[in-house]
Design a protein around this motif. Sequence first.
Motif, mmCIF file in Angstrom:
data_model
loop_
_atom_site.group_PDB
_atom_site.id
_atom_site.type_symbol
_atom_site.label_atom_id
_atom_site.label_comp_id
_atom_site.label_asym_id
_atom_site.label_seq_id
_atom_site.Cartn_x
_atom_site.Cartn_y
_atom_site.Cartn_z
ATOM 1 N N ARG A 117 0.909 -1.369 -0.125
ATOM 2 C CA ARG A 117 0.103 -0.131 -0.428
ATOM 3 C C ARG A 117 0.540 1.277 0.251
ATOM 4 N NH1 ARG A 117 -4.594 2.462 4.745
ATOM 5 N NH2 ARG A 117 -4.594 4.238 4.208
ATOM 6 N N GLU A 118 2.090 1.236 1.156
ATOM 7 C CA GLU A 118 2.761 2.869 0.560
ATOM 8 C C GLU A 118 3.182 2.932 -0.614
ATOM 9 O OE1 GLU A 118 6.441 3.945 3.806
ATOM 10 O OE2 GLU A 118 5.823 2.155 3.755
ATOM 11 N N GLN A 119 4.274 1.456 -1.121
ATOM 12 C CA GLN A 119 4.271 1.659 -2.212
ATOM 13 C C GLN A 119 3.424 2.471 -3.609
ATOM 14 O OE1 GLN A 119 6.771 -1.295 -4.249
ATOM 15 N NE2 GLN A 119 6.682 -0.848 -6.058
ATOM 16 N N ALA A 120 2.115 1.863 -3.008
ATOM 17 C CA ALA A 120 1.263 2.150 -4.050
ATOM 18 C C ALA A 120 0.915 3.745 -4.106
ATOM 19 C CB ALA A 120 0.492 1.106 -4.339
ATOM 20 N N GLN A 121 0.616 3.853 -2.936
ATOM 21 C CA GLN A 121 0.686 5.624 -2.589
ATOM 22 C C GLN A 121 1.544 6.650 -3.075
ATOM 23 O OE1 GLN A 121 -2.018 5.091 1.328
ATOM 24 N NE2 GLN A 121 -3.820 5.711 -0.443
ATOM 25 N N GLN A 122 1.982 5.958 -2.726
ATOM 26 C CA GLN A 122 4.019 6.865 -2.734
ATOM 27 C C GLN A 122 4.320 6.699 -4.669
ATOM 28 O OE1 GLN A 122 7.620 4.854 -1.670
ATOM 29 N NE2 GLN A 122 7.061 5.933 0.275
ATOM 30 N N ALA A 123 3.568 5.846 -5.465
ATOM 31 C CA ALA A 123 3.557 6.032 -6.640
ATOM 32 C C ALA A 123 2.692 6.903 -7.267
ATOM 33 C CB ALA A 123 3.070 4.470 -7.374
ATOM 34 N N TRP A 124 1.565 7.220 -7.172
ATOM 35 C CA TRP A 124 0.241 8.187 -7.120
ATOM 36 C C TRP A 124 0.727 9.365 -7.025
ATOM 37 C CZ3 TRP A 124 -3.063 7.981 -10.723
ATOM 38 C CH2 TRP A 124 -3.361 6.323 -11.257
ATOM 39 N N GLN A 125 1.616 10.051 -5.706
ATOM 40 C CA GLN A 125 1.790 10.779 -5.174
ATOM 41 C C GLN A 125 3.060 11.541 -5.907
ATOM 42 O OE1 GLN A 125 -0.211 12.662 -3.203
ATOM 43 N NE2 GLN A 125 -1.660 10.918 -3.006
ATOM 44 N N GLN A 126 3.757 10.724 -6.867
ATOM 45 C CA GLN A 126 4.326 10.866 -7.499
ATOM 46 C C GLN A 126 3.639 11.781 -8.876
ATOM 47 O OE1 GLN A 126 8.063 12.048 -7.147
ATOM 48 N NE2 GLN A 126 8.941 11.854 -9.129
ATOM 49 N N GLU A 127 2.526 10.652 -9.819
ATOM 50 C CA GLU A 127 1.985 11.468 -10.640
ATOM 51 C C GLU A 127 1.071 12.632 -10.315
ATOM 52 O OE1 GLU A 127 1.914 9.299 -13.706
ATOM 53 O OE2 GLU A 127 3.449 7.733 -13.240
ATOM 54 N N LEU A 128 0.756 12.578 -9.315
ATOM 55 C CA LEU A 128 -0.061 13.737 -8.913
ATOM 56 C C LEU A 128 0.074 14.718 -8.921
ATOM 57 C CD1 LEU A 128 -3.044 11.574 -6.983
ATOM 58 C CD2 LEU A 128 -3.272 12.392 -9.982
ATOM 59 N N LYS A 129 1.519 14.757 -8.054
ATOM 60 C CA LYS A 129 2.520 15.993 -7.869
ATOM 61 C C LYS A 129 3.066 16.607 -8.813
ATOM 62 C CE LYS A 129 7.512 14.420 -7.330
ATOM 63 N NZ LYS A 129 8.037 14.417 -6.165
ATOM 64 N N SER A 130 2.637 15.800 -10.432
ATOM 65 C CA SER A 130 2.842 16.914 -11.421
ATOM 66 C C SER A 130 2.185 18.884 -11.597
ATOM 67 C CB SER A 130 2.363 16.010 -12.968
ATOM 68 O OG SER A 130 3.021 14.604 -12.630
ATOM 69 N N VAL A 131 1.181 18.718 -11.085
ATOM 70 C CA VAL A 131 0.059 19.437 -11.120
ATOM 71 C C VAL A 131 0.106 20.544 -9.885
ATOM 72 C CG1 VAL A 131 -1.933 20.863 -12.262
ATOM 73 C CG2 VAL A 131 -0.442 18.723 -13.193
ATOM 74 N N ASN A 132 0.256 21.343 -9.250
ATOM 75 C CA ASN A 132 0.459 21.954 -8.059
ATOM 76 C C ASN A 132 -0.362 22.839 -7.946
ATOM 77 O OD1 ASN A 132 0.900 22.581 -5.407
ATOM 78 N ND2 ASN A 132 2.141 24.008 -5.787
ATOM 79 N N ILE A 133 -1.635 22.917 -7.861
ATOM 80 C CA ILE A 133 -2.990 23.945 -8.181
ATOM 81 C C ILE A 133 -2.713 24.973 -6.341
ATOM 82 C CG2 ILE A 133 -4.339 23.061 -9.467
ATOM 83 C CD1 ILE A 133 -6.614 22.184 -7.147
ATOM 84 N N GLU A 134 -3.137 26.312 -6.385
ATOM 85 C CA GLU A 134 -3.030 27.437 -5.142
ATOM 86 C C GLU A 134 -4.803 27.752 -5.845
ATOM 87 O OE1 GLU A 134 -0.194 30.133 -4.951
ATOM 88 O OE2 GLU A 134 1.634 28.076 -4.968
ATOM 89 N N GLY A 135 -5.172 28.149 -4.338
ATOM 90 C CA GLY A 135 -6.241 29.228 -4.588
ATOM 91 C C GLY A 135 -7.677 28.319 -4.815
ATOM 92 N N ALA A 136 -7.463 26.916 -4.521
ATOM 93 C CA ALA A 136 -8.697 26.053 -4.392
ATOM 94 C C ALA A 136 -8.662 25.717 -2.921
ATOM 95 C CB ALA A 136 -8.444 24.833 -4.999
ATOM 96 N N ASP A 137 -10.501 25.967 -2.565
ATOM 97 C CA ASP A 137 -10.444 24.806 -1.410
ATOM 98 C C ASP A 137 -10.169 23.173 -1.265
ATOM 99 O OD1 ASP A 137 -12.661 23.357 -2.420
ATOM 100 O OD2 ASP A 137 -14.349 25.395 -2.042
ATOM 101 N N GLN A 138 -10.593 22.773 -0.586
ATOM 102 C CA GLN A 138 -10.173 21.064 -0.138
ATOM 103 C C GLN A 138 -11.289 19.659 -0.828
ATOM 104 O OE1 GLN A 138 -8.181 19.726 1.192
ATOM 105 N NE2 GLN A 138 -8.487 17.800 1.399
ATOM 106 N N ASN A 139 -12.298 20.597 -1.437
ATOM 107 C CA ASN A 139 -13.634 19.767 -2.807
ATOM 108 C C ASN A 139 -13.196 20.464 -3.423
ATOM 109 O OD1 ASN A 139 -15.271 18.646 -1.012
ATOM 110 N ND2 ASN A 139 -16.328 20.256 -0.429
#
Length: 812
Positions: free
Chosen positions: A305-327
């Motif tokens: 699980r730890e490896q799977a979620q690290q892999a996803w965070q690596q992919e998803l951090k390709s884009v960092n957004i600012e000015g958005a609420d949690q939803n």
Amino acid sequence: MHIFPPSKSLLPLLTGALLGTACISQAAAPAAPVNTFIGTQDDGNTFPGASAPFGMLQVSPIGEHYAGWHYTDPKIRGFGHFFLSGAGCWEQGGQLSVLPVTGSIGPGGNFDISKPGSFDHKKYAADYTHDGEVGEAGYFKVKLTSYGGIVAETTALTRAAAERYTFAPGTAQGHVLVNLGQANERHSVVGSSLRVVDERTVEGKIVTRSFCGGAQYATWFRMEFDRPFSAHGVWNENGGLPGSKLLSQQGDSRPHGAWFTFDVKDGKAVTAISAISHVDADGARRNLRADAYAQGAPRSFDAMREQAQQAWQQELKSVNIEGADQNQRTVFYTALYHSLLQPLTGNDSDGRYRGYDDRIHTSGKSTYYEFFSLWDTYRAQNQLIALLRPERARDIADSVLKIRDQGGWLPRWGYANFESNVMTGDPVTPFLVDLWRYGALKGREQQAYAALRENAFGVPPFGSRNEGRAGNPSYLSKGYVQYDLSFRAKGMDVDPHHGGSATMEYAQADGALAFMAEALGKKDDAALLRKRAGNWRNVWDATAQDKALGFQGFPRAKTSDGQWYTEIDGSYTPRAEHGFHEGTAWQYQWLVQQDVGGMVKAMGGREQTARRLDAFFAYDALRADPFQAVRKEWVMGAYNYYNQYHYNPNNEPDLHAPWMYTLIGQPWKTATVLRAAETLFSNAPNGVTGNDDLGTMSAWYVFSALGIYPSTPGSGRFLLHEPKFAKAQVDLGNGKQLSIEKDALPAAASALSPEAQPSFVTQLSWNARPHDKVWLDWEQLQRGGQLRMQLSTDPAAAHWGSSPASVPPDAN
């Protein structure tokens, strides 16, 4: 899809998704939050379970819905080990249905082995609760309330997965049912076999008939438990047999599987690791060792699980957004997550894969991908992968060329290792030409062009499974695809059954291929293809009218004798579906991205085109109340394609239509439409509009929110518009960064709500220099830089992007 504002009937559904029982676990929230339940309601057809980015297998619950799971399904039949995300067709996964249960197995027991049908997963399906449910990128958790209460968890890496089943305290014995004979609803298993290898391991093979009635294909699997089972048995349609005698059956879809009994009075969970292969049993074994083993021993569930979620965070951090609420963050990153699930990894850990010739090949140093929904993904998802993951884009392009070499023709909707012939037109051309334009075919340009030219200038041989451009004989000789419902189809769909839309799709594909031909020095081909790109005019009836709205001139199908199609009473309306695939002439009239200037002239000029767009989008209603207008005025329902004249945000043919405003010099209206459309994406199970179609709708949302959108296929242009968020930082995968920012909007002095208040880009700068054009080229984006926009709510400030010099040449 029926999407509506929160009401008393919807509050329980929204509460689970918004307050965290369906998206954020009690552990620390990940930097890029994902709610995998978004899209599991109202035919979004996503799945909530675990998958790796572009993973080979997925582990997710099976319910009553044909796609696998619906948020309101009353029971969980099992946890399947393969799913597609968002496809609209049936027969798309759920093989190897596994469910933990309790009770006695034997004559007269809870599972009566003496009675036929005792091991039907529709009968033994478990009740469950959404309370405490978790759906994150790479991890899924749910509590089964049947069988004394069992907590089920799943995680997945690229080629192997893990399941953990924790039985209720005080339980003495637990069973794990491994059902090979059933899969998703309407996904029929035609043959299966299994072998108990030892006291911890089972292997097998499942043959299914798949995707819109397509060909059969095989999946091999291996599953290993973390503890020995104390007893086991097997079943077929007639009942069960305890002990080691194994049953194998071929030729029908009746239940077939095995049960494994574990002593669980110690309170420890039962964990299973599993892997699949489309090559052979050795492939499944190797895949399990490669992903689920470390230093010769099986890895724990938590480690995977730890490896799977690290892999996803690596992919998803390709884009960092600012000015958005949690939803807003959750909606955005879930859309990005859905965009990065497919195509699926097709080669085993040793590089072997099963090609379209049904032979075994080796991928070499690249990854071989499969499952290509090209009619959908060529419009947005393909470009998003190329933008964020250029290395993957190169492997994807290489995979499509391998399909051509081994299968004899380019694919349209490639499922596993065969062509399904689902959908129409020529989507592989804009798909591959865009990848060429983005550099993903470097060194293979001539090979790719030869395959694309073959497809554009011919038809597959009679014995080929592929249909290709089945309408080419008419298109090449007469300039249009005939509308002929009697034309023989090799699959569910064929182009002459949708002659009007097929003609427009061929013409757009020709326009894309002309870019490539010109760049490769093939001048004669380029000239001919540019001419053919104007064939949309051959199905444009200048006399066709929508009398109720006062517009004249629409695309219209022609029969083989060159006559316009008419209803049986001799009438015609552009709101009817005849001759158009999953749409009407109102939606398809905008599919002329290669010749916007010609389209504008055919519609009577820019003013008339703008009026037509305003009617199409119900623009005045959008300005007044965007949330309600899109739900009342636009096309609602994932399959409500026909007899419509408004924008359909649920389906592909007019996804690009909001940017037609930009191309005629009114970019602020594009922004108004996009902000309204984005309200259809929410942090709730019904938060995807229409079928997500292997990430297409989600990729559309990502581009819409970022402020850029791919324009004419093959052009390399990305159109610019006001972004949703204050700032986005995009990792381009080549060491460069793209920054997209907008200044804060001044306070509105208007009676309209802030969401309905139109805003105007007054100035746009690229790398601190004024930029008047409404697009950036691929090369500019790939070098990285800063895109910054200044905004105003004053209509008098609406000048950026409004002059003829601001729009691309083919828009004038």
